[in-house]
Design a protein around this motif. Sequence first.
Motif, PDB file in Angstrom:
ATOM      1  N   GLN A   1       0.830  -1.208   0.000  1.00  0.00           N
ATOM      2  CA  GLN A   1       0.000   0.000   0.000  1.00  0.00           C
ATOM      3  C   GLN A   1       0.866   1.259   0.000  1.00  0.00           C
ATOM      4  OE1 GLN A   1      -2.427  -1.507   3.430  1.00  0.00           O
ATOM      5  NE2 GLN A   1      -4.078  -0.572   2.277  1.00  0.00           N
ATOM      6  N   ILE A   2       1.996   1.190   0.657  1.00  0.00           N
ATOM      7  CA  ILE A   2       2.892   2.356   0.682  1.00  0.00           C
ATOM      8  C   ILE A   2       3.568   2.524  -0.681  1.00  0.00           C
ATOM      9  CG2 ILE A   2       4.881   3.443   1.777  1.00  0.00           C
ATOM     10  CD1 ILE A   2       4.355   1.588   4.222  1.00  0.00           C
ATOM     11  N   ALA A   3       4.054   1.394  -1.233  1.00  0.00           N
ATOM     12  CA  ALA A   3       4.817   1.462  -2.479  1.00  0.00           C
ATOM     13  C   ALA A   3       3.921   1.634  -3.705  1.00  0.00           C
ATOM     14  CB  ALA A   3       5.672   0.207  -2.631  1.00  0.00           C
ATOM     15  N   GLY A   4       2.646   1.282  -3.565  1.00  0.00           N
ATOM     16  CA  GLY A   4       1.714   1.524  -4.665  1.00  0.00           C
ATOM     17  C   GLY A   4       1.311   0.299  -5.459  1.00  0.00           C
ATOM     18  N   SER A   5       1.826  -0.887  -5.081  1.00  0.00           N
ATOM     19  CA  SER A   5       1.428  -2.095  -5.803  1.00  0.00           C
ATOM     20  C   SER A   5       0.042  -2.579  -5.362  1.00  0.00           C
ATOM     21  CB  SER A   5       2.466  -3.198  -5.634  1.00  0.00           C
ATOM     22  OG  SER A   5       2.781  -3.369  -4.275  1.00  0.00           O
ATOM     23  N   LEU A   6      -0.434  -2.109  -4.214  1.00  0.00           N
ATOM     24  CA  LEU A   6      -1.785  -2.425  -3.742  1.00  0.00           C
ATOM     25  C   LEU A   6      -2.512  -1.119  -3.436  1.00  0.00           C
ATOM     26  CD1 LEU A   6      -1.159  -5.242  -1.099  1.00  0.00           C
ATOM     27  CD2 LEU A   6      -2.354  -5.505  -3.275  1.00  0.00           C
ATOM     28  N   ALA A   7      -3.689  -0.955  -4.009  1.00  0.00           N
ATOM     29  CA  ALA A   7      -4.463   0.261  -3.732  1.00  0.00           C
ATOM     30  C   ALA A   7      -5.191   0.092  -2.402  1.00  0.00           C
ATOM     31  CB  ALA A   7      -5.464   0.496  -4.841  1.00  0.00           C
ATOM     32  N   PRO A   8      -5.021   1.039  -1.477  1.00  0.00           N
ATOM     33  CA  PRO A   8      -5.763   0.919  -0.222  1.00  0.00           C
ATOM     34  C   PRO A   8      -7.266   1.144  -0.451  1.00  0.00           C
ATOM     35  CG  PRO A   8      -4.468   2.959  -0.253  1.00  0.00           C
ATOM     36  CD  PRO A   8      -4.166   2.228  -1.523  1.00  0.00           C
ATOM     37  N   ASP A   9      -8.100   0.452   0.337  1.00  0.00           N
ATOM     38  CA  ASP A   9      -9.549   0.675   0.250  1.00  0.00           C
ATOM     39  C   ASP A   9      -9.902   2.015   0.885  1.00  0.00           C
ATOM     40  OD1 ASP A   9      -9.717  -1.874  -0.817  1.00  0.00           O
ATOM     41  OD2 ASP A   9     -10.006  -2.801   1.148  1.00  0.00           O
ATOM     42  N   GLN A  10      -9.074   2.414   1.827  1.00  0.00           N
ATOM     43  CA  GLN A  10      -9.345   3.626   2.601  1.00  0.00           C
ATOM     44  C   GLN A  10      -8.025   4.104   3.193  1.00  0.00           C
ATOM     45  OE1 GLN A  10     -12.644   2.928   5.361  1.00  0.00           O
ATOM     46  NE2 GLN A  10     -11.729   4.416   6.760  1.00  0.00           N
ATOM     47  N   GLY A  11      -7.926   5.405   3.457  1.00  0.00           N
ATOM     48  CA  GLY A  11      -6.730   5.939   4.089  1.00  0.00           C
ATOM     49  C   GLY A  11      -5.815   6.625   3.090  1.00  0.00           C
ATOM     50  N   SER A  12      -4.704   7.198   3.621  1.00  0.00           N
ATOM     51  CA  SER A  12      -3.808   7.949   2.742  1.00  0.00           C
ATOM     52  C   SER A  12      -2.342   7.735   3.100  1.00  0.00           C
ATOM     53  CB  SER A  12      -4.140   9.448   2.815  1.00  0.00           C
ATOM     54  OG  SER A  12      -3.926   9.915   4.124  1.00  0.00           O
ATOM     55  N   VAL A  13      -1.489   8.007   2.121  1.00  0.00           N
ATOM     56  CA  VAL A  13      -0.036   7.916   2.297  1.00  0.00           C
ATOM     57  C   VAL A  13       0.569   9.237   1.828  1.00  0.00           C
ATOM     58  CG1 VAL A  13       2.057   6.637   1.697  1.00  0.00           C
ATOM     59  CG2 VAL A  13      -0.152   5.446   1.715  1.00  0.00           C
ATOM     60  N   HIS A  14       1.447   9.808   2.655  1.00  0.00           N
ATOM     61  CA  HIS A  14       2.144  11.040   2.281  1.00  0.00           C
ATOM     62  C   HIS A  14       3.649  10.807   2.305  1.00  0.00           C
ATOM     63  CE1 HIS A  14      -1.758  12.843   3.203  1.00  0.00           C
ATOM     64  NE2 HIS A  14      -1.346  13.932   2.586  1.00  0.00           N
ATOM     65  N   LEU A  15       4.326  11.318   1.296  1.00  0.00           N
ATOM     66  CA  LEU A  15       5.788  11.261   1.245  1.00  0.00           C
ATOM     67  C   LEU A  15       6.298  12.695   1.172  1.00  0.00           C
ATOM     68  CD1 LEU A  15       8.419   9.545   0.901  1.00  0.00           C
ATOM     69  CD2 LEU A  15       8.063   9.734  -1.556  1.00  0.00           C
ATOM     70  N   ALA A  16       7.122  13.068   2.136  1.00  0.00           N
ATOM     71  CA  ALA A  16       7.659  14.443   2.217  1.00  0.00           C
ATOM     72  C   ALA A  16       6.545  15.486   2.049  1.00  0.00           C
ATOM     73  CB  ALA A  16       8.749  14.638   1.166  1.00  0.00           C
ATOM     74  N   GLY A  17       5.433  15.239   2.733  1.00  0.00           N
ATOM     75  CA  GLY A  17       4.354  16.225   2.753  1.00  0.00           C
ATOM     76  C   GLY A  17       3.396  16.157   1.575  1.00  0.00           C
ATOM     77  N   ARG A  18       3.724  15.321   0.602  1.00  0.00           N
ATOM     78  CA  ARG A  18       2.891  15.243  -0.594  1.00  0.00           C
ATOM     79  C   ARG A  18       2.051  13.965  -0.570  1.00  0.00           C
ATOM     80  NH1 ARG A  18       4.793  15.453  -6.929  1.00  0.00           N
ATOM     81  NH2 ARG A  18       2.856  14.588  -7.714  1.00  0.00           N
ATOM     82  N   GLU A  19       0.783  14.095  -0.885  1.00  0.00           N
ATOM     83  CA  GLU A  19      -0.058  12.891  -0.906  1.00  0.00           C
ATOM     84  C   GLU A  19       0.268  12.040  -2.132  1.00  0.00           C
ATOM     85  OE1 GLU A  19      -4.318  13.160  -0.319  1.00  0.00           O
ATOM     86  OE2 GLU A  19      -4.407  10.956  -0.391  1.00  0.00           O
TER      87      GLU A  19
END
Length: 247
Positions: free
Chosen positions: A50-68
Amino acid sequence: MSETVLSLNDLHKRFGALQATRGVSLDLQEGEIHALIGPNGAGKSTLIGQIAGSLAPDQGSVHLAGREITRLSVAQRARLGLGRSFQVSSLAEPLSVMRNVMIGVQALQGHSFRFWKPVYRDESLLAPAREALERMQLLHRADTPVSELSHGERRQVEVACALALKPRALLLDEPMAGLGPEGTARLTELLEALKLEVPILLIEHDMEAVFRLADRISVLVAGSIIAHGDSVTIRQDPQVREAYLGD
Ligand code: ADP
Ligand code: MG
């Protein structure tokens, strides 16, 4: 004050009837190793996906260096500075160590495989690959085919592949798996030095390595974080001891 590089907020992922992650939130700060531990099937690799992007989360968010980055592709996230190694090795056996790292850099730069220049001539690939191998203390093995490496050296190459992309955050999924005491000690030492340059989210079963390396530990059980704290706190947490450390 340390700076947050990566943050996960309320991540959920369901596979059919199975809720693999259920509302996971955690962050990774500059300069630290944050270990994620938990029994098999807890949802650790799902979370990495979910963090790396190979699985789409059903809900929630991931931010890297302030960017979604929640809805970006794997390649886009990698280009923004998310480095990862895989639980299962993805190296090209017959090729040299250097070629493997260069191919990793090239893939990230988004070149189509049909338009490969001979990689060994391309200084824009060679320079970052050399630097990453140096950091993993593998430069002396640059011309060796991966098939001739020890298990521990392969793990070092995998980390070098991720490093060559100059990530802002590094995700490592069980890097010590299958290593003997010597390989584990060596990788532990390398990661300890590396975290000063790039913070690491570390999934690892080797508890000795985790307790030595981790600045913070989060414990994932059945898709939820049941405890969070420094090594001393986690070692003593009765819930953790019961659910995970086998007390
Ligand atoms: P861990 O890495 O902590 O061992 P995983 O994230 O690999 O756990 O798996 C969590 C749960 O989700 C397990 O029960 C696993 O069988 C299930 N799972 C993982 N990936 C898939 C998938 N692609 N399809 C269906 N179930 C999956
Ligand atoms: Mg796993």
